[in-house]
Scaffold this motif. Structure first.
Motif, PDB file in Angstrom:
ATOM      1  N   TRP A  46       0.752  -1.148   0.229  1.00  0.00           N
ATOM      2  CA  TRP A  46       0.324   0.188   0.028  1.00  0.00           C
ATOM      3  C   TRP A  46       0.658   1.451   0.090  1.00  0.00           C
ATOM      4  CZ3 TRP A  46      -5.289  -0.911   0.165  1.00  0.00           C
ATOM      5  CH2 TRP A  46      -5.660  -2.017  -0.007  1.00  0.00           C
ATOM      6  N   PHE A  47       0.629   1.973  -0.660  1.00  0.00           N
ATOM      7  CA  PHE A  47       1.477   3.332  -0.874  1.00  0.00           C
ATOM      8  C   PHE A  47       0.703   4.749  -0.505  1.00  0.00           C
ATOM      9  CE2 PHE A  47       3.681   0.332  -3.090  1.00  0.00           C
ATOM     10  CZ  PHE A  47       4.542   0.576  -2.834  1.00  0.00           C
ATOM     11  N   VAL A  48       1.075   5.875  -0.780  1.00  0.00           N
ATOM     12  CA  VAL A  48       0.624   7.501  -0.552  1.00  0.00           C
ATOM     13  C   VAL A  48       1.113   7.218  -1.542  1.00  0.00           C
ATOM     14  CG1 VAL A  48      -0.277   9.391   0.265  1.00  0.00           C
ATOM     15  CG2 VAL A  48      -0.915   7.494   1.979  1.00  0.00           C
ATOM     16  N   THR A  49      -0.124   8.351  -2.869  1.00  0.00           N
ATOM     17  CA  THR A  49       0.935   9.201  -3.302  1.00  0.00           C
ATOM     18  C   THR A  49       0.766  11.077  -3.098  1.00  0.00           C
ATOM     19  OG1 THR A  49       0.235   7.246  -4.790  1.00  0.00           O
ATOM     20  CG2 THR A  49       1.033   8.988  -5.979  1.00  0.00           C
ATOM     21  N   ILE A  50       1.403  11.391  -3.277  1.00  0.00           N
ATOM     22  CA  ILE A  50       1.411  12.952  -3.207  1.00  0.00           C
ATOM     23  C   ILE A  50       2.082  13.389  -4.055  1.00  0.00           C
ATOM     24  CG2 ILE A  50       1.762  15.244  -1.735  1.00  0.00           C
ATOM     25  CD1 ILE A  50       1.984  12.897   0.237  1.00  0.00           C
ATOM     26  N   GLU A  51       0.816  14.153  -5.487  1.00  0.00           N
ATOM     27  CA  GLU A  51       2.186  14.206  -6.842  1.00  0.00           C
ATOM     28  C   GLU A  51       2.808  13.582  -6.807  1.00  0.00           C
ATOM     29  OE1 GLU A  51       2.725  18.769  -5.263  1.00  0.00           O
ATOM     30  OE2 GLU A  51       0.563  19.217  -5.437  1.00  0.00           O
ATOM     31  N   GLY A  52       2.691  13.321  -7.838  1.00  0.00           N
ATOM     32  CA  GLY A  52       3.687  11.889  -8.427  1.00  0.00           C
ATOM     33  C   GLY A  52       4.850  11.072  -6.807  1.00  0.00           C
ATOM     34  N   ALA A  53       4.971  11.665  -5.824  1.00  0.00           N
ATOM     35  CA  ALA A  53       5.395  11.400  -4.920  1.00  0.00           C
ATOM     36  C   ALA A  53       4.901   9.909  -4.001  1.00  0.00           C
ATOM     37  CB  ALA A  53       6.428  12.225  -3.282  1.00  0.00           C
ATOM     38  N   CYS A  54       6.003   9.198  -4.092  1.00  0.00           N
ATOM     39  CA  CYS A  54       5.181   7.953  -3.774  1.00  0.00           C
ATOM     40  C   CYS A  54       5.864   7.405  -2.013  1.00  0.00           C
ATOM     41  CB  CYS A  54       5.435   6.734  -4.110  1.00  0.00           C
ATOM     42  SG  CYS A  54       4.302   5.495  -4.708  1.00  0.00           S
ATOM     43  N   ASN A  90       8.328  10.717   6.627  1.00  0.00           N
ATOM     44  CA  ASN A  90       8.055  11.194   4.965  1.00  0.00           C
ATOM     45  C   ASN A  90       6.401  10.343   5.308  1.00  0.00           C
ATOM     46  OD1 ASN A  90       9.229  13.459   4.860  1.00  0.00           O
ATOM     47  ND2 ASN A  90      10.684  12.147   3.214  1.00  0.00           N
ATOM     48  N   ALA A  91       6.690   8.960   5.046  1.00  0.00           N
ATOM     49  CA  ALA A  91       5.367   8.355   4.950  1.00  0.00           C
ATOM     50  C   ALA A  91       4.175   8.555   6.241  1.00  0.00           C
ATOM     51  CB  ALA A  91       6.161   6.889   5.299  1.00  0.00           C
ATOM     52  N   VAL A  92       5.295   8.783   7.763  1.00  0.00           N
ATOM     53  CA  VAL A  92       3.955   8.662   8.372  1.00  0.00           C
ATOM     54  C   VAL A  92       2.917   9.842   8.554  1.00  0.00           C
ATOM     55  CG1 VAL A  92       4.116   9.233  10.987  1.00  0.00           C
ATOM     56  CG2 VAL A  92       5.518   7.732   9.989  1.00  0.00           C
ATOM     57  N   LEU A  93       4.034  11.067   7.849  1.00  0.00           N
ATOM     58  CA  LEU A  93       2.914  12.110   7.693  1.00  0.00           C
ATOM     59  C   LEU A  93       2.210  12.164   6.392  1.00  0.00           C
ATOM     60  CD1 LEU A  93       5.927  15.134   8.216  1.00  0.00           C
ATOM     61  CD2 LEU A  93       4.041  14.320   9.740  1.00  0.00           C
ATOM     62  N   ALA A  94       2.786  11.282   5.715  1.00  0.00           N
ATOM     63  CA  ALA A  94       1.586  11.243   4.384  1.00  0.00           C
ATOM     64  C   ALA A  94      -0.076  10.571   4.909  1.00  0.00           C
ATOM     65  CB  ALA A  94       2.621  10.084   3.401  1.00  0.00           C
ATOM     66  N   VAL A  95       0.101   9.444   5.832  1.00  0.00           N
ATOM     67  CA  VAL A  95      -0.798   9.323   6.333  1.00  0.00           C
ATOM     68  C   VAL A  95      -1.983   9.601   7.178  1.00  0.00           C
ATOM     69  CG1 VAL A  95       0.569   6.766   5.807  1.00  0.00           C
ATOM     70  CG2 VAL A  95      -0.603   8.000   8.026  1.00  0.00           C
ATOM     71  N   LEU A  96      -0.999  10.982   7.855  1.00  0.00           N
ATOM     72  CA  LEU A  96      -2.168  11.725   8.552  1.00  0.00           C
ATOM     73  C   LEU A  96      -3.343  12.083   7.779  1.00  0.00           C
ATOM     74  CD1 LEU A  96       0.680  13.387  10.665  1.00  0.00           C
ATOM     75  CD2 LEU A  96      -0.413  10.947  10.733  1.00  0.00           C
ATOM     76  N   PRO A  97      -3.546  12.920   6.695  1.00  0.00           N
ATOM     77  CA  PRO A  97      -4.907  13.637   6.644  1.00  0.00           C
ATOM     78  C   PRO A  97      -6.045  12.414   6.473  1.00  0.00           C
ATOM     79  CG  PRO A  97      -3.156  14.527   5.494  1.00  0.00           C
ATOM     80  CD  PRO A  97      -2.729  13.336   5.947  1.00  0.00           C
TER      81      PRO A  97
END
Length: 138
Positions: A23-31, A40-47
């Motif tokens: 499983w991945f979180v993608t933010i404007e092309g960054a995975c 970065n991975a921890v912050l990516a899931v927070l929202p």
């Protein structure tokens, strides 16, 4: 990768790499790999924690009908909220933890004990919910 959920308050998308069962979180092309312990991975899931757990579970379960062997890592999101430590993300993590409807595989007792003990940092409502979850053995 298969798109699973788009975060309504940000430009983040949760995706499943079916072949790797990751499983991945993608933010404007960054995975970012969900479960990676990097900041970065921890912050990516927070929202995503701001989405009510029941709504989130419904979307995930509808998606997983196509991939019955896959398991969504709810506990990683909960850990991220506790790891951040702010009252807001802690409250979100507590709501998700209480909404799992099953005892998690992870032990959250240390995080819950910290919440119960920090009267100045966390609200009475948060401390009460943490205590309730501790009594259930979470």
């Amino acid at each position: 990768m298969e798109k699973v959920i788009k975060c309504p308050v940000s430009n983040r998308v949760i995706e499943l790499d079916v072949d790797a069962d990751s499983w991945f979180v993608t933010i404007e092309g960054a995975c970012y790999l969900i479960g990676d312990e990097s900041d970065n991975a921890v912050l990516a899931v927070l929202p995503f924690l701001e989405i009510p757990i029941q709504d989130f579970k419904k979307s995930v379960s509808e998606f997983l009908i196509k991939y019955p062997g896959s398991i969504f890592p709810y506990e990683v999101f909960i850990h991220a909220g506790f790891k951040h430590g702010s009252p807001h993300w802690t409250d979100c993590a507590l709501e998700w933890l209480s909404g799992l409807n099953h005892k998690p595989e992870s032990d959250f007792s240390k995080e819950l004990e910290i919440i119960v003990q920090k009267k100045k940092r966390y609200s009475q409502k948060s401390r009460h919910l943490a205590w309730k979850l501790l009594k259930r053995g979470y």
